[in-house]
Design an enzyme around this catalytic site. Structure first.
Site, PDB file in Angstrom:
ATOM      1  CB  CYS A 100      -6.444  -1.033   5.252  1.00  0.00           C
ATOM      2  SG  CYS A 100      -4.343  -1.395   4.762  1.00  0.00           S
TER       3      CYS A 100
ATOM      4  CG  HIS B 235      -2.347  -0.942   1.025  1.00  0.00           C
ATOM      5  ND1 HIS B 235      -3.656  -1.111   1.991  1.00  0.00           N
ATOM      6  CD2 HIS B 235      -2.276  -2.145   0.313  1.00  0.00           C
ATOM      7  CE1 HIS B 235      -4.025  -2.392   1.450  1.00  0.00           C
ATOM      8  NE2 HIS B 235      -3.634  -2.406   0.376  1.00  0.00           N
TER       9      HIS B 235
ATOM     10  CD  GLU C  29      -2.248   4.425   3.033  1.00  0.00           C
ATOM     11  OE1 GLU C  29      -3.197   4.701   3.522  1.00  0.00           O
ATOM     12  OE2 GLU C  29      -1.297   2.861   2.429  1.00  0.00           O
TER      13      GLU C  29
ATOM     14  CB  CYS D  42      -1.817   1.403   5.910  1.00  0.00           C
ATOM     15  SG  CYS D  42      -1.201   0.159   4.792  1.00  0.00           S
TER      16      CYS D  42
END
Length: 157
Positions: free
Chosen positions: A106, A78, A80, A109
């Site tokens: 999410c 992801h 992040e 993260c």
């Protein structure tokens, strides 16, 4: 012409960062900021040197995995996560920094951002992961939904 607010400025940069994404389902960008300075950026895509989804297809689409579920069934990281990794690789402390993301983080993260010491999360669009917001709230991390700047409007701030 009025200068954009800092929030609009970093949101715009986050949206530009997302354009580097190689995900076929959702293009996400993240920018870690402290004292009005960019510390690290990230976008979602496969690890360095591995084939990207836009080249070989999406495991999640092939397996019929709904958005917000079974995060481990994906070849990509992801945005992040990539921003956190970039800061770590270059020895940049992100304690008490803010993160701007095109999408609400999410739960995976969010747990990483909590432990990294992120103070605030600015995001543009939501994400179907109810556990994430609850954990961030319990950790005392401020969550702010922003709207990306509209080039037809001037920012009054």
């Amino acid at each position: 012409m009025t200068r954009p607010s800092w929030q609009d400025y970093f949101t715009s940069i986050t949206e530009l960062v997302s354009s580097r994404s190689t995900c076929t389902r959702r293009k996400v960008g993240a920018v870690i900021v402290k004292d009005k300075m960019i510390l690290a950026t990230g976008y979602n895509g496969a690890p360095t040197g591995l084939p990207h989804c836009d080249e070989v297809g999406c495991l999640r689409e092939q397996g019929g995995v709904p958005s917000g579920q079974r995060h481990e069934l994906c070849r990509g990281l992801h945005a992040e996560q990539n921003a956190l990794i970039q800061a770590a690789r270059h020895g940049v402390s992100i304690k008490d920094a803010d993160i701007y993301s095109t999408t609400m983080p999410c739960v995976i993260c969010s747990k990483m951002l909590i432990n990294a010491g992120i103070a605030r999360i600015y995001y543009v669009e939501g994400y179907p992961d109810e556990l994430s917001a609850g954990m961030l709230e319990d950790a005392g991390i401020e969550i702010i939904q922003v709207r990306g700047p509209d080039p037809r409007e001037e920012d009054p701030a």
